[in-house]
Design a protein around this motif. Structure first.
Motif, PDB file in Angstrom:
ATOM      1  N   LEU A 126       0.810  -1.223   0.000  1.00  0.00           N
ATOM      2  CA  LEU A 126       0.000   0.000   0.000  1.00  0.00           C
ATOM      3  C   LEU A 126       0.840   1.268   0.000  1.00  0.00           C
ATOM      4  O   LEU A 126       0.295   2.368  -0.143  1.00  0.00           O
ATOM      5  CB  LEU A 126      -0.934  -0.003   1.232  1.00  0.00           C
ATOM      6  CG  LEU A 126      -2.038  -1.059   1.227  1.00  0.00           C
ATOM      7  CD1 LEU A 126      -2.849  -0.982   2.520  1.00  0.00           C
ATOM      8  CD2 LEU A 126      -2.965  -0.877   0.031  1.00  0.00           C
ATOM      9  N   ARG A 127       2.140   1.158   0.158  1.00  0.00           N
ATOM     10  CA  ARG A 127       2.999   2.344   0.096  1.00  0.00           C
ATOM     11  C   ARG A 127       2.901   3.017  -1.277  1.00  0.00           C
ATOM     12  O   ARG A 127       3.126   4.232  -1.406  1.00  0.00           O
ATOM     13  CB  ARG A 127       4.449   1.948   0.376  1.00  0.00           C
ATOM     14  CG  ARG A 127       5.084   1.152  -0.758  1.00  0.00           C
ATOM     15  CD  ARG A 127       6.461   0.629  -0.425  1.00  0.00           C
ATOM     16  NE  ARG A 127       7.080  -0.035  -1.579  1.00  0.00           N
ATOM     17  CZ  ARG A 127       6.756  -1.246  -2.006  1.00  0.00           C
ATOM     18  NH1 ARG A 127       5.800  -1.940  -1.381  1.00  0.00           N
ATOM     19  NH2 ARG A 127       7.367  -1.777  -3.063  1.00  0.00           N
ATOM     20  N   LYS A 128       2.557   2.225  -2.301  1.00  0.00           N
ATOM     21  CA  LYS A 128       2.502   2.756  -3.660  1.00  0.00           C
ATOM     22  C   LYS A 128       1.302   3.668  -3.874  1.00  0.00           C
ATOM     23  O   LYS A 128       1.336   4.519  -4.768  1.00  0.00           O
ATOM     24  CB  LYS A 128       2.457   1.599  -4.659  1.00  0.00           C
ATOM     25  CG  LYS A 128       3.706   0.712  -4.606  1.00  0.00           C
ATOM     26  CD  LYS A 128       3.581  -0.450  -5.572  1.00  0.00           C
ATOM     27  CE  LYS A 128       4.817  -1.351  -5.519  1.00  0.00           C
ATOM     28  NZ  LYS A 128       4.709  -2.516  -6.427  1.00  0.00           N
ATOM     29  N   VAL A 129       0.261   3.489  -3.077  1.00  0.00           N
ATOM     30  CA  VAL A 129      -0.949   4.300  -3.235  1.00  0.00           C
ATOM     31  C   VAL A 129      -1.241   5.165  -2.005  1.00  0.00           C
ATOM     32  O   VAL A 129      -2.044   6.096  -2.069  1.00  0.00           O
ATOM     33  CB  VAL A 129      -2.164   3.398  -3.533  1.00  0.00           C
ATOM     34  CG1 VAL A 129      -2.066   2.819  -4.928  1.00  0.00           C
ATOM     35  CG2 VAL A 129      -2.304   2.295  -2.497  1.00  0.00           C
ATOM     36  N   LEU A 130      -0.618   4.850  -0.885  1.00  0.00           N
ATOM     37  CA  LEU A 130      -0.819   5.600   0.361  1.00  0.00           C
ATOM     38  C   LEU A 130       0.545   6.009   0.937  1.00  0.00           C
ATOM     39  O   LEU A 130       0.898   5.668   2.069  1.00  0.00           O
ATOM     40  CB  LEU A 130      -1.589   4.763   1.387  1.00  0.00           C
ATOM     41  CG  LEU A 130      -3.010   4.305   1.012  1.00  0.00           C
ATOM     42  CD1 LEU A 130      -3.571   3.375   2.071  1.00  0.00           C
ATOM     43  CD2 LEU A 130      -3.929   5.519   0.830  1.00  0.00           C
ATOM     44  N   GLY A 131       1.323   6.773   0.139  1.00  0.00           N
ATOM     45  CA  GLY A 131       2.690   7.106   0.507  1.00  0.00           C
ATOM     46  C   GLY A 131       2.848   7.772   1.864  1.00  0.00           C
ATOM     47  O   GLY A 131       3.570   7.263   2.746  1.00  0.00           O
ATOM     48  N   PRO A 132       2.194   8.911   2.115  1.00  0.00           N
ATOM     49  CA  PRO A 132       2.346   9.578   3.420  1.00  0.00           C
ATOM     50  C   PRO A 132       1.855   8.720   4.583  1.00  0.00           C
ATOM     51  O   PRO A 132       2.427   8.763   5.671  1.00  0.00           O
ATOM     52  CB  PRO A 132       1.492  10.841   3.268  1.00  0.00           C
ATOM     53  CG  PRO A 132       1.393  11.066   1.796  1.00  0.00           C
ATOM     54  CD  PRO A 132       1.394   9.706   1.176  1.00  0.00           C
ATOM     55  N   VAL A 133       0.803   7.953   4.335  1.00  0.00           N
ATOM     56  CA  VAL A 133       0.280   7.066   5.379  1.00  0.00           C
ATOM     57  C   VAL A 133       1.304   5.984   5.698  1.00  0.00           C
ATOM     58  O   VAL A 133       1.533   5.644   6.869  1.00  0.00           O
ATOM     59  CB  VAL A 133      -1.058   6.435   4.936  1.00  0.00           C
ATOM     60  CG1 VAL A 133      -1.605   5.505   6.022  1.00  0.00           C
ATOM     61  CG2 VAL A 133      -2.077   7.519   4.618  1.00  0.00           C
ATOM     62  N   ALA A 134       1.929   5.441   4.651  1.00  0.00           N
ATOM     63  CA  ALA A 134       2.962   4.421   4.848  1.00  0.00           C
ATOM     64  C   ALA A 134       4.127   4.993   5.645  1.00  0.00           C
ATOM     65  O   ALA A 134       4.671   4.324   6.542  1.00  0.00           O
ATOM     66  CB  ALA A 134       3.445   3.901   3.501  1.00  0.00           C
ATOM     67  N   LEU A 135       4.518   6.233   5.345  1.00  0.00           N
ATOM     68  CA  LEU A 135       5.616   6.861   6.082  1.00  0.00           C
ATOM     69  C   LEU A 135       5.267   6.987   7.564  1.00  0.00           C
ATOM     70  O   LEU A 135       6.094   6.681   8.439  1.00  0.00           O
ATOM     71  CB  LEU A 135       5.910   8.230   5.484  1.00  0.00           C
ATOM     72  CG  LEU A 135       7.008   9.049   6.189  1.00  0.00           C
ATOM     73  CD1 LEU A 135       8.341   8.313   6.150  1.00  0.00           C
ATOM     74  CD2 LEU A 135       7.130  10.431   5.541  1.00  0.00           C
ATOM     75  N   ALA A 136       4.045   7.424   7.854  1.00  0.00           N
ATOM     76  CA  ALA A 136       3.618   7.554   9.247  1.00  0.00           C
ATOM     77  C   ALA A 136       3.624   6.207   9.946  1.00  0.00           C
ATOM     78  O   ALA A 136       4.113   6.070  11.076  1.00  0.00           O
ATOM     79  CB  ALA A 136       2.226   8.186   9.310  1.00  0.00           C
ATOM     80  N   LEU A 196       2.221  13.195  14.344  1.00  0.00           N
ATOM     81  CA  LEU A 196       2.586  12.481  15.570  1.00  0.00           C
ATOM     82  C   LEU A 196       3.812  11.606  15.353  1.00  0.00           C
ATOM     83  O   LEU A 196       4.684  11.506  16.227  1.00  0.00           O
ATOM     84  CB  LEU A 196       1.402  11.639  16.059  1.00  0.00           C
ATOM     85  CG  LEU A 196       0.169  12.409  16.554  1.00  0.00           C
ATOM     86  CD1 LEU A 196      -0.939  11.439  16.943  1.00  0.00           C
ATOM     87  CD2 LEU A 196       0.526  13.310  17.723  1.00  0.00           C
ATOM     88  N   ALA A 197       3.872  10.941  14.185  1.00  0.00           N
ATOM     89  CA  ALA A 197       5.030  10.097  13.891  1.00  0.00           C
ATOM     90  C   ALA A 197       6.308  10.927  13.795  1.00  0.00           C
ATOM     91  O   ALA A 197       7.365  10.546  14.321  1.00  0.00           O
ATOM     92  CB  ALA A 197       4.799   9.336  12.591  1.00  0.00           C
ATOM     93  N   ILE A 198       6.225  12.093  13.145  1.00  0.00           N
ATOM     94  CA  ILE A 198       7.397  12.971  13.025  1.00  0.00           C
ATOM     95  C   ILE A 198       7.795  13.517  14.397  1.00  0.00           C
ATOM     96  O   ILE A 198       8.995  13.649  14.706  1.00  0.00           O
ATOM     97  CB  ILE A 198       7.099  14.112  12.038  1.00  0.00           C
ATOM     98  CG1 ILE A 198       6.945  13.549  10.617  1.00  0.00           C
ATOM     99  CG2 ILE A 198       8.195  15.170  12.079  1.00  0.00           C
ATOM    100  CD1 ILE A 198       6.486  14.576   9.605  1.00  0.00           C
ATOM    101  N   LEU A 199       6.794  13.808  15.236  1.00  0.00           N
ATOM    102  CA  LEU A 199       7.093  14.285  16.585  1.00  0.00           C
ATOM    103  C   LEU A 199       7.856  13.231  17.379  1.00  0.00           C
ATOM    104  O   LEU A 199       8.769  13.562  18.152  1.00  0.00           O
ATOM    105  CB  LEU A 199       5.794  14.655  17.303  1.00  0.00           C
ATOM    106  CG  LEU A 199       5.937  15.376  18.645  1.00  0.00           C
ATOM    107  CD1 LEU A 199       6.664  16.706  18.474  1.00  0.00           C
ATOM    108  CD2 LEU A 199       4.561  15.605  19.271  1.00  0.00           C
ATOM    109  N   GLY A 200       7.505  11.956  17.175  1.00  0.00           N
ATOM    110  CA  GLY A 200       8.246  10.880  17.823  1.00  0.00           C
ATOM    111  C   GLY A 200       9.697  10.842  17.376  1.00  0.00           C
ATOM    112  O   GLY A 200      10.601  10.522  18.165  1.00  0.00           O
ATOM    113  N   VAL A 201       9.947  11.193  16.110  1.00  0.00           N
ATOM    114  CA  VAL A 201      11.327  11.249  15.605  1.00  0.00           C
ATOM    115  C   VAL A 201      12.057  12.464  16.175  1.00  0.00           C
ATOM    116  O   VAL A 201      13.229  12.379  16.578  1.00  0.00           O
ATOM    117  CB  VAL A 201      11.322  11.285  14.060  1.00  0.00           C
ATOM    118  CG1 VAL A 201      12.731  11.514  13.530  1.00  0.00           C
ATOM    119  CG2 VAL A 201      10.746   9.988  13.501  1.00  0.00           C
TER     120      VAL A 201
END
Length: 771
Positions: A359-369, A457-462
């Protein structure tokens, strides 16, 4: 602070009144309140980080020790920031997730109510006020979990959650009342000075046992954990909010708040270690066999809650630091993973990891999170805040005060974290890697307001992982100080050297990753595990609950058969038994009958009229004759009141009796003219019960006669009626002021009855329901 707590309730009412507007034009306004509240609490960070606290006191019921007392310190600030910060993300996310839902406004009304209740829990400085908000979280979460009320599973899950948490709340109330009575204060900030008094009290084991039941049920500790996976029937925004940062953390907050008051004791620490250790390992293992993304997250959440309980049981300075850091780290990555799961389900209509991939191919930002959150859950070194949390857990176990247990506890923590690494990868990475199935090629990104919050939230964790001092110096340090009760002097760093803790973190990450690649969850494996449900805590507790239901049905059929005469008989028999037992305990009745004043002839005449009227009532076949006989009885009592100089009672009795007679005649005149007489056996039974009641009341009168006269109570009312209540009629003052609470509850009962009658009048049944 009172306004921050009540704001959600106020805006819930606004949603009830103007809900239709929020479904369309005004929905953009919904996230404003939690965002403003988050900014308010963020504004307090500099002051709280300096070791200060904010206290607000508002009198409510000071005579009972119940006041609107609020206290903002490091621990409550950490939770307030999570409640409002993650709450803001959930409001933006839920606004898009539930767009077009017929109960859109109702959902956010429940969510605002729940947010207010959670803020009340973490800000309350009065233990009884804390309990009020505690129960409000259970009630509002019941509405949220059962939001899809047309689904039987949702309704069942909501009832299970309410039953388990409500059960625990009852025991918690007992513990809080005992603590308040022993310390002679209900203010939490004052309990610290009474710590030794409580710890040395003989009821200390009972107090912590009751408190543990309340905390364990709310935070899904073994064996009460099973309600949380069932609660996944709720919409994903609910799961993301309740099960990452709010409801399930309420029990952890309670334990953390009372640790400096009740902790550092063998009973406290051992219980938390055992229960937390069992919970975290049990749930981590279970998460590896799940194939539903929400189920994986549910069991990993239970495991994380077990870790927090386990750390509180360790009771060391390092453990308190680990608790505060792990609360924040877990909330960030778990809320992200839940929202990612909701997006996947929203776009693909499935959460089954055995069919999801690529699903990274169609939901890129979601996959990153999802990937960033999964890496934080796993504790990837030098990049994620979860790594610091994992390090601190091992730091705490390796510095345990009993050397013989260090490696056992550390091994338990490592095994648990290995399972959590694999579970995090299963939920956050597995759906996005691999080949994209053909049926998912048309999947596209949802609204930005759905995928931006989890990504933030994911970026904040980083960010916190790279610059941990941002979180440590301003948020978690003061929280750990509040739990520890002293300055922990914690300063978070990314790198502490190549030591045992770092090696354990690497082993955890490597072994967890290997398990992720080796373990292939499937429906057959899941079914194999579920065969053990016959001996699971859920089956055992559900069995006891069913037994209680069966007992309730038997009891109801026996005592509540729907016949008013049966209720009267049982009430009178119980009253007779109770009064007779009390008379028996009070000893013999010493009355000199020769000194009694005997009745005059007119009093005897009234008594005979009474007896004749009673005989007429119980033997006449006519309804109206029975009504007339009852009125004669009432008027005879009026005469007795007049004879004994109580004209006010006589007038009251006369008015009531006359009105009752008129109402009876109006109601009964259209009914059949004759009553079907009951059998002689029933008449004899009722006569015996009535005579017994009369005899017992006569004995009570003789007992009162034989006791020395004490006028303390009457003197008090006579002296204070005018001074305190400004009333010259003592009887009226007693009824209205001194018995005001009793009158209030009578009013509440009548109000509830009125609501029930109104509901029945307004009831509109479907044709199928009428049948």
């Amino acid at each position: 602070m009172l306004l921050t707590v009540l704001s959600g309730l106020i805006f819930s009412i606004v949603l009830v009144l103007f809900g239709r507007k929020f479904k369309a034009k005004w929905s953009i306004l919904l996230p404003i309140l939690p965002t403003l509240l988050f900014l308010y609490f963020a504004y307090q960070i500099p002051q709280i980080s300096e070791g200060k606290s904010i206290i607000q006191h508002i009198d409510w019921v000071p005579s009972l020790g119940v006041n609107f007392d609020f206290h903002l310190d490091g621990l409550s600030l950490l939770f307030a920031l999570l409640i409002t910060g993650i709450g803001s993300c959930i409001f933006f996310y839920g606004r898009a997730y539930l767009k077009g839902h017929p109960y859109f406004d109702r959902f956010f009304g429940y969510l605002l109510l729940f947010m207010s209740a959670m803020l009340g829990v973490v800000l309350s400085d009065n233990i009884l006020l804390l309990f009020v908000f505690w129960e409000l979280t259970s009630i509002s979460s019941f509405f949220l979990i059962g939001f899809n009320n047309d689904n039987p599973d949702s309704r069942k899950s909501a009832l299970t959650a309410l039953g388990i948490t409500g059960f625990g709340g009852f025991f918690m109330l007992l513990a809080l009342v005992l603590i308040g009575n022993i310390a002679d204060t209900y203010t939490i900030s004052e309990l610290f000075t009474h710590r030794e008094t409580i710890l040395n009290h003989e009821l200390y084991p009972l107090i912590i046992g009751l408190l543990f039941v309340g905390a364990f049920t709310k935070s899904a500790q073994f064996p009460f954990h099973f309600w949380l996976p069932g609660a996944m029937k709720a919409p994903t925004p609910v799961s993301a909010y309740l099960h990452s940062a709010t409801m399930v953390k309420a029990g952890i907050y309670l334990l953390a708040r009372f640790t400096p008051i009740l902790g550092d004791h063998t009973y406290w620490n051992t219980t938390l270690l055992v229960v937390g250790g069992i919970t975290m390992l049990y749930a981590a293992i279970h998460s590896l066999f799940r194939i539903d993304m929400k189920a994986i997250l549910a069991y990993s959440t239970i495991s994380a809650l077990g870790v927090l309980t386990f750390l509180l049981g360790l009771g060391t300075r390092e453990a308190m630091i680990a608790v505060s850091v792990f609360i924040l780290a877990h909330a960030l990555y778990k809320a992200t993973l839940f929202m990612v799961t909701g997006i996947v389900d929203h776009e693909t209509h499935t959460r089954d990891i055995t069919v999801l991939s690529g699903l990274r191919k169609v939901l890129g930002p979601v996959a990153l999170a999802g990937i960033l959150a999964a890496l934080s859950s796993a504790g990837l070194p030098f990049l994620t805040f979860g790594f610091i949390g994992k390090d601190l857990i091992y730091e705490a176990t390796l510095h345990y005060t009993i050397p013989e247990w260090i490696w056992i506890l550390t091994g338990l923590a490592v095994a648990t974290n290995i399972g959590l690494v694999a579970a995090g990868f299963m939920a956050g990475i597995k759906p996005f890697v691999g080949t994209l199935p053909q049926e998912f090629e048309k999947v596209h990104l949802p609204y930005k307001s759905m995928w931006i919050p989890p990504l933030l939230l994911a970026i904040l964790g980083v960010i916190f992982g790279i610059l941990p001092a941002l979180a440590g110096d301003f948020i978690t340090n003061t929280a750990s100080n509040a739990i520890w009760g002293n300055d922990t002097a914690s300063h978070l760093k990314v790198w502490h050297g190549f030591n045992t803790v770092f090696i354990l973190s690497l082993v955890t990450l490597i072994v967890g990753s290997l398990i992720y690649f080796i373990n292939k969850p499937s429906l057959s494996k899941l079914q194999a595990v579920e065969r053990l449900n016959n001996i699971s805590p859920q089956r055992i507790i559900t069995g006891y609950a069913n037994d209680i239901v069966r007992f309730g049905q038997w009891y109801t059929n026996l005592f509540h058969n729907g016949y008013l005469r049966s209720y009267h008989l049982k009430i009178i028999l119980f009253a007779e038994a109770l009064i007779a037992y009390r008379l028996w305990l009070s000893g013999p009745i010493n009355v000199d009958f020769w000194t009694l004043t005997y009745p005059d002839w007119y009093e005897i005449a009234i008594i005979f009229i009474l007896i004749g009227a009673i005989y007429l009532v119980v033997t006449t076949p006519s309804r109206l004759t029975a009504v007339v006989g009852m009125s004669v009885i009432g008027y005879c009592i009026c005469l007795i009141f007049v004879i004994y100089s109580a004209p006010d009672l006589a007038m009251t009795q006369f008015t009531i009796d006359t009105l009752s007679t008129v109402l009876f005649v109006l109601v009964l005149y259209k009914l059949p003219p004759f009553i079907n007489l009951t059998s002689h056996t029933v008449l004899i039974r009722d006569a015996v019960v009535a005579l017994g009641f009369g005899v017992i009341l006569s004995l009570v009168a003789f007992k009162v006669w034989s006791e020395p006269i004490s006028t303390e109570i009457s003197d008090f009312y006579g002296e204070n009626a005018y001074l305190l209540a400004k009333g010259k009629n003592v009887v009226n003052v007693i009824l209205v002021d001194f018995r005001g609470i009793d009158t209030m509850f009578e009013t509440v009962v009548l109000s509830i009855a009125a609501i029930g009658v109104y509901s029945l009048i307004r009831l509109r049944l479907k044709s199928s329901e009428r049948e």
